[in-house]
Scaffold this motif. Structure first.
Motif, PDB file in Angstrom:
ATOM      1  N   VAL A 105       0.803  -1.174  -0.244  1.00 62.36           N
ATOM      2  CA  VAL A 105       0.051  -0.041  -0.073  1.00 62.36           C
ATOM      3  C   VAL A 105       0.831   1.179  -0.071  1.00 62.36           C
ATOM      4  O   VAL A 105       0.498   2.268  -0.230  1.00 62.36           O
ATOM      5  CB  VAL A 105      -0.926   0.005   1.188  1.00 62.36           C
ATOM      6  N   ASP A 106       1.956   1.203   0.678  1.00 62.55           N
ATOM      7  CA  ASP A 106       2.783   2.230   0.568  1.00 62.55           C
ATOM      8  C   ASP A 106       4.037   2.496  -0.654  1.00 62.55           C
ATOM      9  O   ASP A 106       4.704   3.425  -0.596  1.00 62.55           O
ATOM     10  CB  ASP A 106       3.831   2.389   1.861  1.00 62.55           C
ATOM     11  N   PHE A 107       4.062   1.529  -1.636  1.00 60.47           N
ATOM     12  CA  PHE A 107       4.795   1.483  -2.518  1.00 60.47           C
ATOM     13  C   PHE A 107       4.364   2.622  -3.327  1.00 60.47           C
ATOM     14  O   PHE A 107       3.140   2.583  -3.756  1.00 60.47           O
ATOM     15  CB  PHE A 107       4.766   0.013  -3.440  1.00 60.47           C
ATOM     16  N   ASP A 108       5.275   3.071  -4.348  1.00 64.09           N
ATOM     17  CA  ASP A 108       5.012   4.160  -5.131  1.00 64.09           C
ATOM     18  C   ASP A 108       4.184   4.011  -6.521  1.00 64.09           C
ATOM     19  O   ASP A 108       3.486   4.529  -6.845  1.00 64.09           O
ATOM     20  CB  ASP A 108       6.194   5.113  -5.443  1.00 64.09           C
ATOM     21  N   ASP A 109       4.472   2.640  -6.957  1.00 60.32           N
ATOM     22  CA  ASP A 109       4.006   2.035  -7.999  1.00 60.32           C
ATOM     23  C   ASP A 109       2.495   1.607  -8.005  1.00 60.32           C
ATOM     24  O   ASP A 109       1.877   0.841  -8.751  1.00 60.32           O
ATOM     25  CB  ASP A 109       4.694   1.223  -8.750  1.00 60.32           C
ATOM     26  N   PHE A 110       2.023   1.652  -6.621  1.00 58.93           N
ATOM     27  CA  PHE A 110       0.714   1.046  -6.356  1.00 58.93           C
ATOM     28  C   PHE A 110      -0.316   2.310  -6.233  1.00 58.93           C
ATOM     29  O   PHE A 110      -0.044   3.024  -5.640  1.00 58.93           O
ATOM     30  CB  PHE A 110       0.602   0.213  -5.059  1.00 58.93           C
ATOM     31  N   GLN A 111      -1.194   2.127  -6.883  1.00 59.76           N
ATOM     32  CA  GLN A 111      -2.356   3.286  -6.933  1.00 59.76           C
ATOM     33  C   GLN A 111      -3.712   2.798  -6.371  1.00 59.76           C
ATOM     34  O   GLN A 111      -4.050   1.741  -6.181  1.00 59.76           O
ATOM     35  CB  GLN A 111      -2.535   3.761  -8.625  1.00 59.76           C
ATOM     36  N   CYS A 112      -4.295   3.781  -5.825  1.00 60.39           N
ATOM     37  CA  CYS A 112      -5.638   3.747  -5.399  1.00 60.39           C
ATOM     38  C   CYS A 112      -6.732   4.089  -6.652  1.00 60.39           C
ATOM     39  O   CYS A 112      -6.681   4.951  -6.958  1.00 60.39           O
ATOM     40  CB  CYS A 112      -5.609   4.716  -4.200  1.00 60.39           C
ATOM     41  N   TRP A 113      -7.625   2.897  -6.392  1.00 66.38           N
ATOM     42  CA  TRP A 113      -8.569   3.086  -7.305  1.00 66.38           C
ATOM     43  C   TRP A 113     -10.028   2.947  -6.767  1.00 66.38           C
ATOM     44  O   TRP A 113     -10.239   2.038  -6.110  1.00 66.38           O
ATOM     45  CB  TRP A 113      -8.454   1.989  -8.469  1.00 66.38           C
ATOM     46  N   GLU A 114     -10.889   3.535  -7.050  1.00 65.17           N
ATOM     47  CA  GLU A 114     -12.290   3.533  -6.398  1.00 65.17           C
ATOM     48  C   GLU A 114     -13.326   3.346  -7.321  1.00 65.17           C
ATOM     49  O   GLU A 114     -13.391   3.919  -8.360  1.00 65.17           O
ATOM     50  CB  GLU A 114     -12.652   5.141  -5.602  1.00 65.17           C
ATOM     51  N   LEU A 115     -14.311   2.498  -6.951  1.00 64.87           N
ATOM     52  CA  LEU A 115     -15.324   2.064  -7.990  1.00 64.87           C
ATOM     53  C   LEU A 115     -16.510   3.058  -7.758  1.00 64.87           C
ATOM     54  O   LEU A 115     -17.130   3.170  -6.616  1.00 64.87           O
ATOM     55  CB  LEU A 115     -16.022   0.801  -7.625  1.00 64.87           C
ATOM     56  N   GLN A 116     -16.811   3.814  -8.462  1.00 65.81           N
ATOM     57  CA  GLN A 116     -17.689   4.917  -8.640  1.00 65.81           C
ATOM     58  C   GLN A 116     -18.996   4.507  -9.309  1.00 65.81           C
ATOM     59  O   GLN A 116     -19.025   4.323 -10.532  1.00 65.81           O
ATOM     60  CB  GLN A 116     -17.213   6.540  -9.299  1.00 65.81           C
ATOM     61  N   CYS A 117     -20.019   4.088  -8.515  1.00 66.89           N
ATOM     62  CA  CYS A 117     -21.330   3.476  -8.998  1.00 66.89           C
ATOM     63  C   CYS A 117     -22.411   4.178  -8.474  1.00 66.89           C
ATOM     64  O   CYS A 117     -22.600   4.852  -7.481  1.00 66.89           O
ATOM     65  CB  CYS A 117     -21.297   2.193  -8.820  1.00 66.89           C
TER      66      CYS A 117
END
Length: 186
Positions: A174-186
């Motif tokens: 979770v703290d790695f720079d190449d890991f991104q946060c994606w949210e399902l917007q529905c």
């Protein structure tokens, strides 16, 4: 949770936990046998597709959104379905999930290198299937719902980080720079 909830199946154990429900004693629960698909007697083995749940008949019946929220709050994984960015075919993958404390929407943390990330960069339209933990018995008798919407890249806030690590304590990525946060917007 989401405006687009499709293909839902919610057994009655996903009941609304209101103050009135919580105040009732355990003695007020009754066993209810919920039938699944009807299987011809000659093909049945053991219990068949029926499941027995405990429920309070005086509790208000929750709507689909409440049931979906309850299911999301109790699960840690989901099945993400995207359209492959090169082959243009359905592409499914198992992902870790959490619920954003600020928006109430499901989100995930995934690597920029992952195939499903490349798919989302091409088209954010997707679905996420969430199911109850599965054990013995008829796998189609557990609660499940498919959430449909767009997976948007969002900021990895301290609140999202904390919520994700609460569900996935060993997810050091979770703290790695190449890991991104994606949210399902529905």
């Amino acid at each position: 949770l989401c405006g687009h909830v499709t293909a839902c199946h919610f057994p009655s154990q996903l009941l609304c936990r209101t103050a009135a429900c919580a105040a009732q004693s355990k003695d007020s629960l009754v066993a209810v046998r919920r039938e699944g698909h009807q299987v011809p007697k000659e093909l049945q083995t053991g219990q068949g597709s029926a499941v027995v749940y405990m429920e309070n008949p005086r509790a208000p019946a929750p709507n689909h959104a409440e049931k979906a929220r309850t299911l999301m709050a109790s699960q840690r994984q989901g099945f993400l379905a995207t359209k492959h960015h090169q082959l243009e075919v359905p592409y499914g993958t198992l992902i870790n999930l959490a619920v954003c404390p600020d928006t109430g929407m499901p989100f995930t943390v995934i690597s920029r290198l992952a195939e499903h990330t490349q798919n989302l960069l091409n088209s954010q339209v997707c679905s996420v299937l969430v199911t109850e933990a599965q054990g013995a018995g008829d796998q189609l008798s557990v609660a499940r719902c498919t959430l449909v919407g767009e997976m948007k890249r969002v900021e990895k806030t301290p609140g999202r980080r904390e919520a994700f690590l609460k569900n996935h304590p060993t997810a050091t990525y979770v703290d790695f720079d190449d890991f991104q946060c994606w949210e399902l917007q529905c």
